[in-house]
Design a protein around this motif. Structure first.
Motif, PDB file in Angstrom:
ATOM      1  N   UNK A 111      -2.549   4.373   9.605  1.00  0.00           N
ATOM      2  CA  UNK A 111      -2.794   3.020   9.107  1.00  0.00           C
ATOM      3  C   UNK A 111      -2.951   2.110  10.323  1.00  0.00           C
ATOM      4  N   UNK A 112      -4.029   1.352  10.345  1.00  0.00           N
ATOM      5  CA  UNK A 112      -4.348   0.537  11.527  1.00  0.00           C
ATOM      6  C   UNK A 112      -4.387  -0.956  11.230  1.00  0.00           C
ATOM      7  N   UNK A 113      -4.011  -1.363  10.011  1.00  0.00           N
ATOM      8  CA  UNK A 113      -4.113  -2.774   9.642  1.00  0.00           C
ATOM      9  C   UNK A 113      -2.793  -3.522   9.767  1.00  0.00           C
ATOM     10  N   UNK A 114      -1.799  -2.913  10.372  1.00  0.00           N
ATOM     11  CA  UNK A 114      -0.491  -3.549  10.543  1.00  0.00           C
ATOM     12  C   UNK A 114      -0.348  -3.991  11.986  1.00  0.00           C
ATOM     13  N   UNK A 115      -0.046  -5.271  12.177  1.00  0.00           N
ATOM     14  CA  UNK A 115       0.173  -5.783  13.523  1.00  0.00           C
ATOM     15  C   UNK A 115       1.509  -5.287  14.054  1.00  0.00           C
ATOM     16  N   UNK A 116       1.610  -5.213  15.366  1.00  0.00           N
ATOM     17  CA  UNK A 116       2.856  -4.736  15.982  1.00  0.00           C
ATOM     18  C   UNK A 116       4.048  -5.593  15.573  1.00  0.00           C
ATOM     19  N   UNK A 117       3.839  -6.892  15.363  1.00  0.00           N
ATOM     20  CA  UNK A 117       4.935  -7.770  14.980  1.00  0.00           C
ATOM     21  C   UNK A 117       5.466  -7.457  13.590  1.00  0.00           C
ATOM     22  N   UNK A 118       4.668  -6.755  12.786  1.00  0.00           N
ATOM     23  CA  UNK A 118       5.112  -6.407  11.441  1.00  0.00           C
ATOM     24  C   UNK A 118       5.767  -5.051  11.344  1.00  0.00           C
ATOM     25  N   UNK A 119       5.946  -4.354  12.457  1.00  0.00           N
ATOM     26  CA  UNK A 119       6.569  -3.041  12.444  1.00  0.00           C
ATOM     27  C   UNK A 119       7.986  -3.123  12.993  1.00  0.00           C
ATOM     28  N   UNK A 143       0.848  -1.179   0.000  1.00  0.00           N
ATOM     29  CA  UNK A 143       0.000   0.000   0.000  1.00  0.00           C
ATOM     30  C   UNK A 143       0.884   1.229   0.000  1.00  0.00           C
ATOM     31  N   UNK A 144       0.945   1.859  -1.175  1.00  0.00           N
ATOM     32  CA  UNK A 144       1.815   3.005  -1.331  1.00  0.00           C
ATOM     33  C   UNK A 144       1.085   4.280  -0.901  1.00  0.00           C
ATOM     34  N   UNK A 145       1.845   5.204  -0.387  1.00  0.00           N
ATOM     35  CA  UNK A 145       1.275   6.462   0.068  1.00  0.00           C
ATOM     36  C   UNK A 145       2.236   7.587  -0.270  1.00  0.00           C
ATOM     37  N   UNK A 146       1.666   8.684  -0.725  1.00  0.00           N
ATOM     38  CA  UNK A 146       2.462   9.870  -1.014  1.00  0.00           C
ATOM     39  C   UNK A 146       2.507  10.812   0.174  1.00  0.00           C
ATOM     40  N   UNK A 147       1.944  10.382   1.308  1.00  0.00           N
ATOM     41  CA  UNK A 147       1.923  11.203   2.513  1.00  0.00           C
ATOM     42  C   UNK A 147       2.532  10.416   3.669  1.00  0.00           C
ATOM     43  N   UNK A 148       3.135  11.111   4.637  1.00  0.00           N
ATOM     44  CA  UNK A 148       3.629  10.402   5.829  1.00  0.00           C
ATOM     45  C   UNK A 148       2.490   9.663   6.520  1.00  0.00           C
ATOM     46  N   UNK A 149       2.718   8.401   6.822  1.00  0.00           N
ATOM     47  CA  UNK A 149       1.674   7.553   7.387  1.00  0.00           C
ATOM     48  C   UNK A 149       2.171   6.945   8.693  1.00  0.00           C
ATOM     49  N   UNK A 150       1.386   7.104   9.742  1.00  0.00           N
ATOM     50  CA  UNK A 150       1.737   6.569  11.050  1.00  0.00           C
ATOM     51  C   UNK A 150       0.961   5.275  11.275  1.00  0.00           C
ATOM     52  N   UNK A 151       1.712   4.183  11.489  1.00  0.00           N
ATOM     53  CA  UNK A 151       1.090   2.890  11.803  1.00  0.00           C
ATOM     54  C   UNK A 151       0.782   2.872  13.297  1.00  0.00           C
ATOM     55  N   UNK A 152      -0.481   2.691  13.642  1.00  0.00           N
ATOM     56  CA  UNK A 152      -0.894   2.774  15.037  1.00  0.00           C
ATOM     57  C   UNK A 152      -1.853   1.640  15.376  1.00  0.00           C
ATOM     58  N   UNK A 190       4.371  -0.790  17.930  1.00  0.00           N
ATOM     59  CA  UNK A 190       3.800   0.390  17.307  1.00  0.00           C
ATOM     60  C   UNK A 190       3.923   1.571  18.276  1.00  0.00           C
ATOM     61  N   UNK A 191       3.983   2.801  17.749  1.00  0.00           N
ATOM     62  CA  UNK A 191       3.780   3.197  16.364  1.00  0.00           C
ATOM     63  C   UNK A 191       5.032   3.075  15.513  1.00  0.00           C
TER      64      UNK A 191
END
Length: 289
Positions: A70-78, A27-36, A83-84
């Motif tokens: 972005x809220x669909x990422x598990x903590x283990x994937x960060x 999932x590409x984004x042209x804006x800064x995205x915070x995984x939470x 997170x964040x």
């Protein structure tokens, strides 16, 4: 070397099929995205986790705009397994199909990224506070919030069921155990319970009355220190302490535990301050995933 015929006959009922690999969705984004961690409301943008919300408030109060969550990422994937995590678009590059568009930053690298984004330097000895005394005082408030207030917040959170604890089901955000926050630490378990794993039913003996009393004193002191000021410690602009205070106040005001929440709702200045800062933090974020 040929495979013997009897081996072929034995393996014939079990043919080997190969399939193309399944590529993860990028999932590409042209804006800064915070995984939470997800917010309480399905359409909200403020995380229900105090650690994630602290960094959301930090970026918003620093004046960084155009942020997404972005809220669909598990903590283990960060990064660092927690997170964040900040995903910044790669500057000056256009991603092609199949290429990663990831410039990830762990939480402790977010201040440096914000400085570069805003074109500011990191050599401010006062860290945005009015004086050295205010900067040193902020350390004490941080310790109070992450100690006494955080302990009360943890006790007010719903505890996982016994079966969830026994079988190790994932119940959400990983938090520090409360026994590591309390000062002095609670007494150790004794007897047969000391041989069992640290399940809630066999947990430490938490002095809940002492935690509640310290929490009440902390909220009272926080209200008195804010007074009618716009920002804590009389700062002219928001500081990291304001971001931390907002995170705790917002999480407390959204608790179901009435006794913990009422300690804040009784202080009109804290409620009004949280409401004003909340609108500023919400305005800095948009929901994309």
């Amino acid at each position: 070397m040929q495979v013997p015929s009897f081996v072929k006959q034995a393996l014939a009922p079990f043919p080997l099929h190969t399939y193309p690999p399944i590529r993860p969705k990028r999932k590409q984004s042209q804006h800064p995205t915070l995984w939470i961690h997800p917010p309480n409301a399905s359409d909200g943008v403020l995380s229900a986790d105090v650690e994630c919300l602290k960094w959301q408030a930090y970026l918003a109060l620093r004046g960084v705009s155009g942020l997404c969550i972005r809220t669909d990422v598990d903590a283990q994937g960060s990064l660092d397994g927690r997170l964040p995590c900040l995903q910044a678009p790669l500057e000056g590059s256009v991603s092609k199909p199949g290429e990663d568009n990831l410039d990830l930053h762990a939480a402790h690298h977010i201040p440096g990224w914000a400085d570069a984004k805003l074109g500011q330097t990191e050599d401010d000895p006062l860290e945005g506070y009015r004086s050295e005394a205010a900067r040193d005082e902020s350390r004490a408030w941080v310790s109070l919030l992450e100690g006494n207030v955080h302990a009360a917040l943890l006790l007010a959170q719903p505890t996982p069921s016994f079966l969830f604890s026994v079988f190790g089901f994932d119940t959400g955000a990983k938090t520090r155990p409360i026994e590591s926050i309390l000062t002095p630490p609670p007494p150790p378990r004794t007897g047969i319970t000391s041989l069992l794993p640290p399940l809630p039913v066999f947990g430490f003996q938490i002095p809940q009355e002492s935690v509640a009393a310290r929490y009440q004193d902390a909220v009272s002191a926080l209200s008195e220190r804010l007074g009618t000021d716009r920002w804590f410690l009389g700062s002219d602009s928001p500081t990291p302490l304001d971001a931390l205070v907002f995170a705790y106040l917002h999480c407390i005001l959204n608790l179901k535990d009435g006794s913990v929440r009422q300690e804040v709702t009784r202080r009109v200045n804290l409620v009004a301050w949280e409401y004003r800062v909340r609108s500023q933090v919400i305005g800095a974020f948009t929901r994309t995933y």
